[in-house]
Write a protein that holds these residues in place. Structure first.
Motif, mmCIF file in Angstrom:
data_model
loop_
_atom_site.group_PDB
_atom_site.id
_atom_site.type_symbol
_atom_site.label_atom_id
_atom_site.label_comp_id
_atom_site.label_asym_id
_atom_site.label_seq_id
_atom_site.Cartn_x
_atom_site.Cartn_y
_atom_site.Cartn_z
ATOM 1 N N GLU A 101 3.476 9.074 6.997
ATOM 2 C CA GLU A 101 2.432 8.385 7.745
ATOM 3 C C GLU A 101 2.086 9.162 9.016
ATOM 4 O O GLU A 101 2.959 9.567 9.779
ATOM 5 C CB GLU A 101 2.893 6.981 8.114
ATOM 6 C CG GLU A 101 1.884 6.222 8.963
ATOM 7 C CD GLU A 101 2.329 4.798 9.282
ATOM 8 O OE1 GLU A 101 2.198 4.393 10.448
ATOM 9 O OE2 GLU A 101 2.818 4.103 8.344
ATOM 10 N N THR A 102 0.794 9.372 9.226
ATOM 11 C CA THR A 102 0.308 10.114 10.393
ATOM 12 C C THR A 102 -0.953 9.449 10.922
ATOM 13 O O THR A 102 -1.801 9.015 10.145
ATOM 14 C CB THR A 102 -0.038 11.573 10.023
ATOM 15 O OG1 THR A 102 1.071 12.177 9.360
ATOM 16 C CG2 THR A 102 -0.367 12.390 11.268
ATOM 17 N N ILE B 209 0.835 -1.206 0.000
ATOM 18 C CA ILE B 209 0.000 0.000 0.000
ATOM 19 C C ILE B 209 0.868 1.253 0.000
ATOM 20 O O ILE B 209 0.356 2.362 -0.107
ATOM 21 C CB ILE B 209 -0.957 0.031 1.204
ATOM 22 C CG1 ILE B 209 -0.191 -0.026 2.525
ATOM 23 C CG2 ILE B 209 -1.950 -1.120 1.116
ATOM 24 C CD1 ILE B 209 -1.077 0.108 3.758
ATOM 25 N N GLY B 210 2.174 1.089 0.109
ATOM 26 C CA GLY B 210 3.086 2.233 0.123
ATOM 27 C C GLY B 210 4.532 1.781 0.077
ATOM 28 O O GLY B 210 5.227 1.939 -0.926
ATOM 29 N N ASN B 211 4.969 1.179 1.156
ATOM 30 C CA ASN B 211 6.353 0.707 1.257
ATOM 31 C C ASN B 211 6.538 -0.561 0.429
ATOM 32 O O ASN B 211 5.928 -1.598 0.710
ATOM 33 C CB ASN B 211 6.685 0.437 2.727
ATOM 34 C CG ASN B 211 8.175 0.237 2.956
ATOM 35 O OD1 ASN B 211 8.839 -0.445 2.187
ATOM 36 N ND2 ASN B 211 8.693 0.824 4.007
ATOM 37 N N THR C 94 -4.114 17.244 5.135
ATOM 38 C CA THR C 94 -5.213 16.855 4.240
ATOM 39 C C THR C 94 -4.693 16.205 2.954
ATOM 40 O O THR C 94 -5.478 15.939 2.050
ATOM 41 C CB THR C 94 -6.062 18.085 3.864
ATOM 42 O OG1 THR C 94 -5.266 19.012 3.109
ATOM 43 C CG2 THR C 94 -6.605 18.779 5.100
ATOM 44 N N ARG C 95 -3.402 15.960 2.892
ATOM 45 C CA ARG C 95 -2.821 15.368 1.689
ATOM 46 C C ARG C 95 -2.663 13.857 1.859
ATOM 47 O O ARG C 95 -2.324 13.385 2.935
ATOM 48 C CB ARG C 95 -1.448 15.986 1.407
ATOM 49 C CG ARG C 95 -1.503 17.484 1.112
ATOM 50 C CD ARG C 95 -0.118 18.064 0.917
ATOM 51 N NE ARG C 95 -0.162 19.499 0.656
ATOM 52 C CZ ARG C 95 0.906 20.268 0.543
ATOM 53 N NH1 ARG C 95 2.125 19.746 0.661
ATOM 54 N NH2 ARG C 95 0.761 21.564 0.309
ATOM 55 N N ALA D 21 -6.090 7.768 9.964
ATOM 56 C CA ALA D 21 -4.775 7.275 9.538
ATOM 57 C C ALA D 21 -4.504 7.758 8.119
ATOM 58 O O ALA D 21 -5.314 7.545 7.219
ATOM 59 C CB ALA D 21 -4.737 5.748 9.595
ATOM 60 N N ARG D 22 -3.346 8.394 7.937
ATOM 61 C CA ARG D 22 -3.003 9.001 6.641
ATOM 62 C C ARG D 22 -1.700 8.424 6.104
ATOM 63 O O ARG D 22 -0.738 8.230 6.844
ATOM 64 C CB ARG D 22 -2.856 10.520 6.820
ATOM 65 C CG ARG D 22 -2.490 11.283 5.564
ATOM 66 C CD ARG D 22 -2.472 12.780 5.809
ATOM 67 N NE ARG D 22 -1.329 13.206 6.583
ATOM 68 C CZ ARG D 22 -0.188 13.689 6.055
ATOM 69 N NH1 ARG D 22 -0.067 13.814 4.743
ATOM 70 N NH2 ARG D 22 0.806 14.053 6.818
ATOM 71 N N GLU D 23 -1.672 8.123 4.807
ATOM 72 C CA GLU D 23 -0.445 7.704 4.122
ATOM 73 C C GLU D 23 0.253 6.541 4.832
ATOM 74 O O GLU D 23 1.467 6.577 5.077
ATOM 75 C CB GLU D 23 0.510 8.902 4.012
ATOM 76 C CG GLU D 23 0.029 10.004 3.086
ATOM 77 C CD GLU D 23 0.078 9.581 1.624
ATOM 78 O OE1 GLU D 23 1.102 9.797 0.952
ATOM 79 O OE2 GLU D 23 -0.925 9.017 1.145
ATOM 80 N N LEU D 24 -0.494 5.508 5.169
ATOM 81 C CA LEU D 24 0.066 4.373 5.895
ATOM 82 C C LEU D 24 1.224 3.738 5.136
ATOM 83 O O LEU D 24 1.131 3.509 3.925
ATOM 84 C CB LEU D 24 -1.022 3.336 6.161
ATOM 85 C CG LEU D 24 -2.082 3.738 7.189
ATOM 86 C CD1 LEU D 24 -3.181 2.688 7.263
ATOM 87 C CD2 LEU D 24 -1.462 3.968 8.558
#
Length: 299
Positions: free
Chosen positions: A213-214, A31-33, A234-235, A205-208
């Motif tokens: 990531e936050t 999902i990201g990494n 908000t990004r 949860a943002r940008e997992l």
């Protein structure tokens, strides 16, 4: 069942067993990494004959990173119905295919349901290669109860429809998991405050698994204020989790509060039916309260 990938020789490490043909593999991707991909997922992607991708340009970056050089074909929400016959024919001929989405586990708020259901109905083999999911990842770090939860995907884009959807969670005792986009997250939280109340506990949860990531925890009002004060928050991509809530009582005041919210968005009959179900009150009692409130409310 044994692992479907068979490595018979070092020189033939990307080939499936000749007896293990005609499968569609549903393969979860990061999902990201990029390091979150599993070895089994990589082995499968390197071994299949064709990879079906939601966005071939996007997926090519992941596949190139890991040296996966297999034929790619688009399969997305706009063409998956038309792909059914072609995929079924490939499987009937003994080809092995993999389906991947842009990120995470395919079919979970991503394309593939139409294809998988049709192939199962036709008797074809569909196998899972499990892995990353933003929903499960978010729940694992939220600190909210996970013995029971509801996943409802994306809420409606328009505020009126979104408020109607949110009203179903007024007395929902389980954790609710939602997805939201960067351009709607603030508006969504404003509706949460209005419908569910400023003190409803949420986790955003943002940008997992990504660089920024936050995880924000607090009341809906507090989390909204954080976003309003810092546009960077908000990004990205969001998983919004709402703490479950039970009604502490079934007094007329509690029911009136619920009705007041619902009557701003729903017809009387629909609002009454929903509140009666949530509170276990008789419909005729709730209906009378609704009529009284309706007469008090401005047109």
């Amino acid at each position: 069942m044994s692992d479907p990938i068979s490595k018979e020789t070092e020189s033939d490490s990307h080939q499936l067993s000749t007896a293990d043909r005609g499968h569609l593999y549903i393969v979860a991707t990061p999902i990201g990494n990029l390091a979150d991909i599993s070895q089994r997922a990589l082995d499968t992607l390197k071994a299949v004959d064709i990879i079906l991708a939601e966005d071939t340009r996007h997926s090519k970056r992941l596949l190139n990173h890991y040296g996966v050089n297999r034929p790619l074909r688009s399969c997305h929400e706009h063409n998956e119905q038309s792909m059914v016959d072609w995929v079924a024919e490939q499987l009937s001929q003994g080809q092995n295919l993999a389906l991947i989405s842009d990120a995470g586990t395919p079919l979970i708020s991503d394309p593939g349901f139409v294809l998988v259901r049709a192939l199962r109905d036709l008797g074809h083999s569909v196998l899972t290669i499990p892995g990353p999911s933003s929903i499960i990842a978010a729940l694992s770090i939220a600190g909210l109860p996970t013995d029971g939860f509801i996943y409802d995907g994306f809420l409606p884009a328009k505020s009126s429809a979104r408020k109607t959807a949110l009203s179903a969670y007024l007395a929902q005792p389980r954790t609710v998991v939602l997805l939201e986009s960067s351009h709607r997250i603030e508006a969504c939280l404003r509706d949460v405050v209005e419908v569910l109340g400023a003190v409803r506990q949420v986790v955003l949860a943002r940008e997992l698994t990504k660089r920024f990531e936050t995880v924000l925890t607090g009341s809906a009002e507090q989390v909204l204020a954080t976003l309003e004060a810092d546009s960077d928050q908000t990004r990205g991509e969001f998983v919004l989790m709402l703490a479950g809530q039970k009604l502490v009582s079934e007094s007329d005041a509690d029911i009136s509060a619920m009705l007041r919210v619902m009557l701003t968005e729903l017809p009387v009959k629909q609002a009454v039916g929903l509140v009666a179900k949530l509170t276990n009150k008789r419909k005729n009692e709730v209906y009378q309260l609704a009529l009284d409130l309706k007469n008090e409310m401005p047109n």
